[in-house]
Design a protein around this motif. Structure first.
Motif, PDB file in Angstrom:
ATOM      1  N   ALA A   1      -5.683  -2.481   1.252  1.00 18.63           N
ATOM      2  CA  ALA A   1      -4.540  -1.741   0.725  1.00 18.63           C
ATOM      3  C   ALA A   1      -4.989  -0.531  -0.092  1.00 18.63           C
ATOM      4  O   ALA A   1      -4.378   0.543  -0.023  1.00 18.63           O
ATOM      5  CB  ALA A   1      -3.665  -2.658  -0.128  1.00 18.63           C
ATOM      6  N   LEU A   2      -6.051  -0.683  -0.855  1.00 19.21           N
ATOM      7  CA  LEU A   2      -6.566   0.423  -1.652  1.00 19.21           C
ATOM      8  C   LEU A   2      -7.085   1.544  -0.756  1.00 19.21           C
ATOM      9  O   LEU A   2      -6.784   2.723  -0.967  1.00 19.21           O
ATOM     10  CB  LEU A   2      -7.674  -0.067  -2.579  1.00 19.21           C
ATOM     11  CG  LEU A   2      -8.368   0.983  -3.443  1.00 19.21           C
ATOM     12  CD1 LEU A   2      -7.371   1.795  -4.248  1.00 19.21           C
ATOM     13  CD2 LEU A   2      -9.386   0.317  -4.360  1.00 19.21           C
ATOM     14  N   GLN A   3      -7.836   1.182   0.269  1.00 20.67           N
ATOM     15  CA  GLN A   3      -8.374   2.195   1.184  1.00 20.67           C
ATOM     16  C   GLN A   3      -7.259   2.920   1.931  1.00 20.67           C
ATOM     17  O   GLN A   3      -7.307   4.146   2.098  1.00 20.67           O
ATOM     18  CB  GLN A   3      -9.356   1.536   2.152  1.00 20.67           C
ATOM     19  CG  GLN A   3     -10.648   1.092   1.472  1.00 20.67           C
ATOM     20  CD  GLN A   3     -11.489   0.173   2.344  1.00 20.67           C
ATOM     21  OE1 GLN A   3     -11.069  -0.241   3.424  1.00 20.67           O
ATOM     22  NE2 GLN A   3     -12.683  -0.160   1.879  1.00 20.67           N
ATOM     23  N   ARG A   4      -6.244   2.176   2.365  1.00 22.19           N
ATOM     24  CA  ARG A   4      -5.119   2.811   3.072  1.00 22.19           C
ATOM     25  C   ARG A   4      -4.353   3.738   2.134  1.00 22.19           C
ATOM     26  O   ARG A   4      -3.888   4.805   2.541  1.00 22.19           O
ATOM     27  CB  ARG A   4      -4.176   1.745   3.649  1.00 22.19           C
ATOM     28  CG  ARG A   4      -4.824   0.844   4.701  1.00 22.19           C
ATOM     29  CD  ARG A   4      -3.813   0.118   5.560  1.00 22.19           C
ATOM     30  NE  ARG A   4      -2.789  -0.604   4.850  1.00 22.19           N
ATOM     31  CZ  ARG A   4      -2.913  -1.844   4.375  1.00 22.19           C
ATOM     32  NH1 ARG A   4      -4.064  -2.499   4.508  1.00 22.19           N
ATOM     33  NH2 ARG A   4      -1.906  -2.442   3.764  1.00 22.19           N
ATOM     34  N   SER A   5      -4.223   3.334   0.878  1.00 22.19           N
ATOM     35  CA  SER A   5      -3.508   4.160  -0.093  1.00 22.19           C
ATOM     36  C   SER A   5      -4.266   5.451  -0.392  1.00 22.19           C
ATOM     37  O   SER A   5      -3.676   6.541  -0.469  1.00 22.19           O
ATOM     38  CB  SER A   5      -3.290   3.373  -1.391  1.00 22.19           C
ATOM     39  OG  SER A   5      -2.450   2.258  -1.174  1.00 22.19           O
ATOM     40  N   LEU A   6      -5.564   5.342  -0.558  1.00 18.97           N
ATOM     41  CA  LEU A   6      -6.378   6.534  -0.786  1.00 18.97           C
ATOM     42  C   LEU A   6      -6.304   7.483   0.408  1.00 18.97           C
ATOM     43  O   LEU A   6      -6.210   8.698   0.247  1.00 18.97           O
ATOM     44  CB  LEU A   6      -7.831   6.127  -1.042  1.00 18.97           C
ATOM     45  CG  LEU A   6      -8.114   5.465  -2.391  1.00 18.97           C
ATOM     46  CD1 LEU A   6      -9.508   4.845  -2.396  1.00 18.97           C
ATOM     47  CD2 LEU A   6      -7.987   6.468  -3.516  1.00 18.97           C
ATOM     48  N   HIS A   7      -6.337   6.926   1.602  1.00 13.29           N
ATOM     49  CA  HIS A   7      -6.234   7.750   2.812  1.00 13.29           C
ATOM     50  C   HIS A   7      -4.875   8.448   2.870  1.00 13.29           C
ATOM     51  O   HIS A   7      -4.782   9.630   3.228  1.00 13.29           O
ATOM     52  CB  HIS A   7      -6.436   6.876   4.049  1.00 13.29           C
ATOM     53  CG  HIS A   7      -6.283   7.624   5.341  1.00 13.29           C
ATOM     54  ND1 HIS A   7      -7.213   8.548   5.782  1.00 13.29           N
ATOM     55  CD2 HIS A   7      -5.301   7.596   6.291  1.00 13.29           C
ATOM     56  CE1 HIS A   7      -6.807   9.058   6.938  1.00 13.29           C
ATOM     57  NE2 HIS A   7      -5.658   8.502   7.263  1.00 13.29           N
TER      58      HIS A   7
ATOM     59  N   ALA B   1       0.843  -1.194   0.000  1.00 16.31           N
ATOM     60  CA  ALA B   1       0.000   0.000   0.000  1.00 16.31           C
ATOM     61  C   ALA B   1       0.881   1.248   0.000  1.00 16.31           C
ATOM     62  O   ALA B   1       1.990   1.258   0.537  1.00 16.31           O
ATOM     63  CB  ALA B   1      -0.917  -0.007   1.219  1.00 16.31           C
ATOM     64  N   LEU B   2       0.368   2.289  -0.592  1.00 14.61           N
ATOM     65  CA  LEU B   2       1.123   3.539  -0.690  1.00 14.61           C
ATOM     66  C   LEU B   2       1.402   4.109   0.698  1.00 14.61           C
ATOM     67  O   LEU B   2       0.528   4.146   1.561  1.00 14.61           O
ATOM     68  CB  LEU B   2       0.323   4.539  -1.509  1.00 14.61           C
ATOM     69  CG  LEU B   2       1.091   5.715  -2.104  1.00 14.61           C
ATOM     70  CD1 LEU B   2       2.084   5.238  -3.134  1.00 14.61           C
ATOM     71  CD2 LEU B   2       0.119   6.703  -2.739  1.00 14.61           C
ATOM     72  N   GLY B   3       2.662   4.535   0.906  1.00 13.39           N
ATOM     73  CA  GLY B   3       3.054   5.110   2.178  1.00 13.39           C
ATOM     74  C   GLY B   3       3.584   4.118   3.190  1.00 13.39           C
ATOM     75  O   GLY B   3       3.995   4.497   4.286  1.00 13.39           O
ATOM     76  N   GLU B   4       3.600   2.822   2.824  1.00 14.46           N
ATOM     77  CA  GLU B   4       4.056   1.784   3.748  1.00 14.46           C
ATOM     78  C   GLU B   4       5.358   1.128   3.305  1.00 14.46           C
ATOM     79  O   GLU B   4       5.764   0.110   3.849  1.00 14.46           O
ATOM     80  CB  GLU B   4       2.960   0.722   3.906  1.00 14.46           C
ATOM     81  CG  GLU B   4       1.677   1.295   4.488  1.00 14.46           C
ATOM     82  CD  GLU B   4       0.539   0.279   4.583  1.00 14.46           C
ATOM     83  OE1 GLU B   4       0.785  -0.913   4.306  1.00 14.46           O
ATOM     84  OE2 GLU B   4      -0.581   0.684   4.936  1.00 14.46           O
TER      85      GLU B   4
END
Length: 280
Positions: free
Chosen positions: A247-253, A195-198
């Motif tokens: 992962a998608l929800q965490r990336s959008l956040h 996920a983005l940011g991780e």
């Protein structure tokens, strides 16, 4: 693809970026028809999503590149997309890449679609090996219908972790028309996408370097792995849908948080490339 569109809309995205990339999904050239474009566009619109960009990679120096790129331009137009994203080719074939683009440029202008050339995530001696070299190529063409798609994660892996994307993009901002965001974890055994940011890509500095109105997409190739930092490999088994959703929800956040910290006047919006989001 239909399930992906539904999941992307469910996660709160506003756009979807379809991806036709060898190694990501199985497809052949017959898929790029007006009927298939119409079907995909309707599926996206029914889910409440727009299609602003499409990834459909090919080597622009190949023998059949003009015909293949022309098919993709027509397909992108049928989707209502503004950007068609592809790789370019090896540095040694620079002249062939330029001839292909010059031949198809009238079609791009007629459809009002920007050809966004993406830097690779693996290999060597590519025409777009760095944003600086890619920008030089783009500036020579002198057309608003040809630009760079700066892939932040690809910068990190192509350089074998020597370069972060903010450093790479700095001398090429004027040539960048679109960007891809993806992240990966670096381990002794290689790279794994996350996920983005991780992961290991520095998105705090990268986001600060991006123009506020630049369209970007979040890319999450969770099924791909890079064992021993070699070329991407696709796992035999699919990723569990609950893991993709999370992962998608965490990336959008994460993107929303980056955007709020930047105090950007731009409205955050999200694309997704069969599993991909973006801001305008």
């Amino acid at each position: 693809m239909e399930l992906a569109v539904e999941e992307i809309a469910r996660a709160g995205a506003m756009h979807v970026e379809p991806a036709f990339i060898s190694g990501y999904v199985d497809f052949d050239e017959d898929i790029f028809t007006s009927a298939n474009a119409s079907k995909l566009r309707v599926a996206a619109e029914t889910a409440g999503l727009r299609i602003k960009a499409i990834s459909a990679h090919l080597d622009l120096s190949g023998r059949d590149a003009v015909d293949a790129l022309s098919r993709r331009v027509a397909f992108a137009a049928g989707l209502g997309a503004s950007f068609l994203i592809t790789n370019a080719g090896p540095m040694r074939n620079r002249a062939d890449v330029r001839r292909t683009i010059d031949a198809v440029l009238p079609r791009l202008e007629q459809a009002d679609i920007a050809l966004a050339l993406e830097n690779p995530g693996h290999g060597k001696d590519d025409l777009l090996g760095s944003a600086r070299s890619g920008a030089g190529f783009i500036r020579e063409i002198r057309s608003r219908h040809v630009c760079l798609n700066h892939d932040a994660g690809n910068v990190f892996t192509y350089s074998h972790e020597a370069t972060q994307p903010a450093e790479d993009i700095a001398p090429a901002i004027d040539a960048v028309g679109h960007a891809h965001l993806k992240d990966l974890v670096s381990r002794d055994g290689g790279w794994a996408f996350c996920a983005l940011g991780e992961g290991a890509v520095d998105y705090q500095k990268y986001w600060a370097a991006l123009p506020s109105a630049l369209p970007v997409s979040i890319e999450m190739p969770l099924r791909l792995v890079r064992p021993q930092r070699r070329d991407p490999q696709r796992r035999d088994t699919p990723v569990d849908i609950t893991a993709i959703r999370s992962a998608l929800q965490r990336s959008l956040h994460f993107v929303t948080m980056l955007d709020s910290k930047s105090n950007s006047a731009a409205d955050p919006k999200c694309l997704v490339q069969t599993t991909q989001p973006s801001r305008d």
